[in-house]
Design a protein around this motif. Structure first.
Motif, PDB file in Angstrom:
ATOM      1  N   LYS A 369       0.835  -1.197   0.000  1.00 20.51           N
ATOM      2  CA  LYS A 369       0.000   0.000   0.000  1.00 20.51           C
ATOM      3  C   LYS A 369       0.867   1.243   0.000  1.00 20.51           C
ATOM      4  O   LYS A 369       1.943   1.265   0.598  1.00 20.51           O
ATOM      5  N   LEU A 370       0.368   2.260  -0.705  1.00 18.15           N
ATOM      6  CA  LEU A 370       1.090   3.519  -0.825  1.00 18.15           C
ATOM      7  C   LEU A 370       0.118   4.680  -0.703  1.00 18.15           C
ATOM      8  O   LEU A 370      -1.046   4.573  -1.133  1.00 18.15           O
ATOM      9  N   PRO A 371       0.572   5.809  -0.176  1.00 14.66           N
ATOM     10  CA  PRO A 371      -0.256   7.017  -0.199  1.00 14.66           C
ATOM     11  C   PRO A 371      -0.492   7.466  -1.637  1.00 14.66           C
ATOM     12  O   PRO A 371       0.376   7.303  -2.501  1.00 14.66           O
ATOM     13  N   MET A 372      -1.650   8.030  -1.920  1.00 19.27           N
ATOM     14  CA  MET A 372      -1.951   8.545  -3.253  1.00 19.27           C
ATOM     15  C   MET A 372      -0.945   9.625  -3.666  1.00 19.27           C
ATOM     16  O   MET A 372      -0.754   9.897  -4.850  1.00 19.27           O
ATOM     17  N   ALA A 373      -0.293  10.234  -2.693  1.00 20.02           N
ATOM     18  CA  ALA A 373       0.667  11.303  -2.975  1.00 20.02           C
ATOM     19  C   ALA A 373       1.867  10.815  -3.783  1.00 20.02           C
ATOM     20  O   ALA A 373       2.648  11.629  -4.283  1.00 20.02           O
ATOM     21  N   TYR A 374       2.034   9.497  -3.929  1.00 22.45           N
ATOM     22  CA  TYR A 374       3.096   8.979  -4.775  1.00 22.45           C
ATOM     23  C   TYR A 374       2.811   9.259  -6.252  1.00 22.45           C
ATOM     24  O   TYR A 374       3.709   9.122  -7.092  1.00 22.45           O
ATOM     25  N   ALA A 375       1.576   9.636  -6.579  1.00 21.19           N
ATOM     26  CA  ALA A 375       1.215  10.021  -7.948  1.00 21.19           C
ATOM     27  C   ALA A 375       1.227  11.545  -8.032  1.00 21.19           C
ATOM     28  O   ALA A 375       0.459  12.217  -7.335  1.00 21.19           O
ATOM     29  N   GLY A 376       2.086  12.097  -8.870  1.00 24.16           N
ATOM     30  CA  GLY A 376       2.213  13.548  -8.971  1.00 24.16           C
ATOM     31  C   GLY A 376       0.923  14.247  -9.332  1.00 24.16           C
ATOM     32  O   GLY A 376       0.630  15.343  -8.837  1.00 24.16           O
ATOM     33  N   ARG A 377       0.133  13.658 -10.181  1.00 24.04           N
ATOM     34  CA  ARG A 377      -1.134  14.266 -10.587  1.00 24.04           C
ATOM     35  C   ARG A 377      -2.074  14.430  -9.398  1.00 24.04           C
ATOM     36  O   ARG A 377      -2.822  15.400  -9.303  1.00 24.04           O
ATOM     37  N   PHE A 378      -2.026  13.484  -8.462  1.00 21.55           N
ATOM     38  CA  PHE A 378      -2.879  13.575  -7.280  1.00 21.55           C
ATOM     39  C   PHE A 378      -2.499  14.798  -6.451  1.00 21.55           C
ATOM     40  O   PHE A 378      -3.370  15.538  -5.985  1.00 21.55           O
ATOM     41  N   ILE A 379      -1.197  15.029  -6.264  1.00 20.29           N
ATOM     42  CA  ILE A 379      -0.744  16.191  -5.505  1.00 20.29           C
ATOM     43  C   ILE A 379      -1.174  17.486  -6.193  1.00 20.29           C
ATOM     44  O   ILE A 379      -1.627  18.440  -5.550  1.00 20.29           O
ATOM     45  N   ALA A 380      -1.068  17.500  -7.526  1.00 22.41           N
ATOM     46  CA  ALA A 380      -1.414  18.696  -8.286  1.00 22.41           C
ATOM     47  C   ALA A 380      -2.889  19.061  -8.167  1.00 22.41           C
ATOM     48  O   ALA A 380      -3.251  20.240  -8.187  1.00 22.41           O
ATOM     49  N   GLU A 381      -3.743  18.052  -8.016  1.00 23.51           N
ATOM     50  CA  GLU A 381      -5.184  18.303  -8.061  1.00 23.51           C
ATOM     51  C   GLU A 381      -5.875  18.135  -6.714  1.00 23.51           C
ATOM     52  O   GLU A 381      -7.084  18.344  -6.611  1.00 23.51           O
ATOM     53  N   ASN A 382      -5.148  17.752  -5.682  1.00 27.27           N
ATOM     54  CA  ASN A 382      -5.769  17.512  -4.368  1.00 27.27           C
ATOM     55  C   ASN A 382      -4.919  18.146  -3.270  1.00 27.27           C
ATOM     56  O   ASN A 382      -4.327  17.451  -2.436  1.00 27.27           O
ATOM     57  N   GLU A 383      -4.864  19.469  -3.287  1.00 31.38           N
ATOM     58  CA  GLU A 383      -4.059  20.209  -2.313  1.00 31.38           C
ATOM     59  C   GLU A 383      -4.476  19.867  -0.881  1.00 31.38           C
ATOM     60  O   GLU A 383      -5.630  20.043  -0.491  1.00 31.38           O
ATOM     61  N   GLY A 384      -3.529  19.330  -0.137  1.00 28.46           N
ATOM     62  CA  GLY A 384      -3.813  18.976   1.248  1.00 28.46           C
ATOM     63  C   GLY A 384      -4.584  17.685   1.407  1.00 28.46           C
ATOM     64  O   GLY A 384      -4.883  17.283   2.538  1.00 28.46           O
ATOM     65  N   GLY A 385      -4.887  17.027   0.285  1.00 30.83           N
ATOM     66  CA  GLY A 385      -5.681  15.800   0.354  1.00 30.83           C
ATOM     67  C   GLY A 385      -4.814  14.586   0.616  1.00 30.83           C
ATOM     68  O   GLY A 385      -3.602  14.596   0.395  1.00 30.83           O
ATOM     69  N   SER A 386      -5.434  13.543   1.110  1.00 29.97           N
ATOM     70  CA  SER A 386      -4.716  12.292   1.364  1.00 29.97           C
ATOM     71  C   SER A 386      -5.492  11.148   0.736  1.00 29.97           C
ATOM     72  O   SER A 386      -6.641  11.295   0.338  1.00 29.97           O
ATOM     73  N   GLY A 387      -4.859  10.023   0.634  1.00 30.55           N
ATOM     74  CA  GLY A 387      -5.506   8.853   0.049  1.00 30.55           C
ATOM     75  C   GLY A 387      -4.569   7.673   0.097  1.00 30.55           C
ATOM     76  O   GLY A 387      -3.438   7.759   0.589  1.00 30.55           O
ATOM     77  N   MET A 388      -5.018   6.541  -0.419  1.00 28.02           N
ATOM     78  CA  MET A 388      -4.214   5.326  -0.357  1.00 28.02           C
ATOM     79  C   MET A 388      -4.622   4.373  -1.466  1.00 28.02           C
ATOM     80  O   MET A 388      -5.787   4.295  -1.842  1.00 28.02           O
ATOM     81  N   CYS A 389      -3.644   3.650  -1.988  1.00 26.05           N
ATOM     82  CA  CYS A 389      -3.906   2.519  -2.874  1.00 26.05           C
ATOM     83  C   CYS A 389      -3.350   1.274  -2.201  1.00 26.05           C
ATOM     84  O   CYS A 389      -2.201   1.268  -1.736  1.00 26.05           O
ATOM     85  N   LYS A 390      -4.164   0.234  -2.132  1.00 23.96           N
ATOM     86  CA  LYS A 390      -3.763  -1.027  -1.509  1.00 23.96           C
ATOM     87  C   LYS A 390      -3.982  -2.150  -2.517  1.00 23.96           C
ATOM     88  O   LYS A 390      -5.042  -2.253  -3.125  1.00 23.96           O
ATOM     89  N   VAL A 391      -2.974  -2.997  -2.692  1.00 24.50           N
ATOM     90  CA  VAL A 391      -3.064  -4.112  -3.639  1.00 24.50           C
ATOM     91  C   VAL A 391      -2.757  -5.413  -2.910  1.00 24.50           C
ATOM     92  O   VAL A 391      -1.757  -5.509  -2.185  1.00 24.50           O
ATOM     93  N   LEU A 392      -3.606  -6.412  -3.122  1.00 23.33           N
ATOM     94  CA  LEU A 392      -3.398  -7.751  -2.581  1.00 23.33           C
ATOM     95  C   LEU A 392      -3.069  -8.698  -3.733  1.00 23.33           C
ATOM     96  O   LEU A 392      -3.740  -8.674  -4.775  1.00 23.33           O
ATOM     97  N   VAL A 393      -2.022  -9.526  -3.560  1.00 21.30           N
ATOM     98  CA  VAL A 393      -1.684 -10.527  -4.570  1.00 21.30           C
ATOM     99  C   VAL A 393      -1.494 -11.874  -3.891  1.00 21.30           C
ATOM    100  O   VAL A 393      -1.235 -11.955  -2.682  1.00 21.30           O
ATOM    101  N   GLY A 394      -1.625 -12.940  -4.683  1.00 19.37           N
ATOM    102  CA  GLY A 394      -1.394 -14.274  -4.152  1.00 19.37           C
ATOM    103  C   GLY A 394       0.063 -14.450  -3.768  1.00 19.37           C
ATOM    104  O   GLY A 394       0.966 -14.025  -4.489  1.00 19.37           O
ATOM    105  N   ALA A 395       0.294 -15.063  -2.623  1.00 17.11           N
ATOM    106  CA  ALA A 395       1.657 -15.194  -2.108  1.00 17.11           C
ATOM    107  C   ALA A 395       2.520 -16.089  -2.990  1.00 17.11           C
ATOM    108  O   ALA A 395       3.734 -15.885  -3.088  1.00 17.11           O
TER     109      ALA A 395
END
Length: 453
Positions: A369-395
């Motif tokens: 999982k990573l904060p959405m802030a790892y995507a530059g476009r998210f920072i540009a369009e969501n000033e002060g905003g936060s978020g997260m992407c979480k991915v599950l895969v088979g071990a």
């Protein structure tokens, strides 16, 4: 004699009608109200139209963060409601145009299944008797009103999703019974407009079935906006505009201008003659197999009436499965990659297994999982905003099992995760896919890359 008669003009019914008509079947669609069903007229589309108005207002209020100074920002509630009606009317008209395009006969009337005959299934309406080789039942669902003293029939104070969409004035205060998708979307809309919103939910967290960690993040976002939450709380009585509930063994009362009941929906299985042909029910809905067949030959069911996955996009796909099997293409319904989206501000979306579901099923998985802030476009369009992407895969093989996102525009990105799950793509295969830059969708690839680093 029709090839296919469809009862109910919602997403399952009208999509099936369109697909069947396009393949040359003789189709009749019977709908007692307006084409589009609950989703288009009383659910998905009107609520999303209002939520976009609220998001536009939120952005205007926050304009100074982006160097845009809008003086005296205000909103017009009545105009929001008028625009909602205009959008719904346009979409209903669009569905009607598609029916004409594919030669579907549309009958605005009630329908009663009378029985089976050598010719197929017989349906009676107030205007005519209809015979069809096959029938698709897509009568949808309706708001569930729990047996709580004082609730009863909706009135000027006690509302369901239908009545709240007809308000002419913004309530100063609103109590929402139920913290599911419908309740939280209305909490988002009205809190943006300054209504004092209180949510009462029986479970420990809002948005049951979604990723719990991200549901908690969304709840905390709304707490900061002034929304009051009472979790693990049971409503015991409603008296006028006062809601009584029990929380941690203590009785509490909250009064508000309006009370929204949003504790779920139930399939509509009565009032159109199911009993006349002996269609089997299961958990309150019509029992079907993976091809959407009921226990009665040539009788199919799709959409909310099955009581399984009460989502418009699920309904549409189920309708397609019916038509494909009727026209020679073997097809079956799969539910492993059905996306769930909550169109709040910020949005939250997920598909596939959550961590909670994976653990319950004993699935061996890895998570990144990573904060959405790892995507530059998210920072540009969501000033002060936060978020997260979480991915599950088979071990073992690294195949994608689940993807969950919070942050705008999650609703527009989740389809890529659906495709990855359906295609059983692995980490290695996803790493080789080129994402456009700069986009918020890059967060998916960044989260995938994060597994090995």
């Amino acid at each position: 004699m029709y090839d296919l008669a469809i009862i109910g003009g919602g997403p399952a019914g009208y999509v099936a009608a369109e697909r069947a008509g396009a393949k040359g079947l003789k189709v009749i669609l019977i709908e007692k109200k307006e084409l589009g069903g609950v989703c288009l007229n009383e659910g998905c589309m009107p609520t999303k139209t209002l939520l976009y108005s609220a998001k536009t207002y939120d952005n205007a209020v926050a304009g100074s963060k982006y160097g845009v100074n809008a003086k005296e920002v205000s909103f017009d509630f009545s105009k929001m409601m008028q625009r909602k009606q205009k959008v719904v009317k346009k979409l209903v008209s669009g569905v009607g145009s598609k029916m004409k395009m594919f030669n579907v006969t549309v009958l605005k009337d009630t329908a009663t299944i009378k029985g089976r005959s050598q010719k197929g299934v017989e349906i009676e309406t107030s205007k005519e008797t209809i015979n069809s080789k096959n029938i698709l039942i897509s009568t949808g669902s309706e708001a569930f009103i729990p047996p709580i003293p004082g609730l009863g029939t909706p009135n000027e104070t006690i509302l369901t999703n239908r009545e709240i969409l007809e308000l002419t004035e913004k309530p100063e205060s609103l109590v929402i019974i139920g913290g599911g998708v419908i309740g939280i979307e209305f909490a988002s809309f009205f809190s943006s407009l300054g209504t004092k919103v209180t949510v009462i939910e029986m479970m420990d967290e809002i948005l049951g079935g979604m990723d719990i960690e991200q549901s908690g993040m969304l709840r905390q976002h709304f707490v900061k906006k002034g929304v009051e939450f009472h979790m693990s709380s049971k409503v015991t009585k409603v008296d006028g505009n006062t809601v009584s509930f029990e929380q941690e063994g203590k009785q509490q009362n909250i009064s508000a201008d309006k009370i929204l009941v949003s504790v779920g929906r139930k399939p509509v299985v009565k009032g159109f003659g199911l009993e006349n042909i002996g269609v089997e029910l299961h958990r309150g809905g019509i029992k079907v197999d993976e091809m959407m067949r009921t226990n009665i030959p040539n009788v199919y069911a799709a959409g909310d009436v099955t009581g399984f996955s009460l989502l418009a996009h699920t309904a549409s796909r189920e309708g397609e499965v019916v038509v494909n099997n009727l026209t020679g293409r073997k097809d079956q319904m799969r539910y492993n990659a059905i996306p769930g989206v909550v169109y709040t501000n910020p949005e939250i979306a997920g598909v596939g297994l959550t961590e909670e579901a994976a653990k319950a099923k004993g699935v061996n998985y890895k998570v990144s999982k990573l904060p959405m802030a790892y995507a530059g476009r998210f920072i540009a369009e969501n000033e002060g905003g936060s978020g997260m992407c979480k991915v599950l895969v088979g071990a073992k093989y690294g195949e994608v099992l689940g993807v969950h996102m919070i942050g705008n525009p999650s609703s527009e990105m989740i389809y890529g995760a659906c495709m990855a799950i359906e295609a059983e793509l692995t980490l290695k295969e996803l790493e080789e896919i080129v994402f456009p830059h700069p986009t918020v969708s890059e967060i998916f690839k960044e989260t995938i890359f994060n597994f090995g680093h």
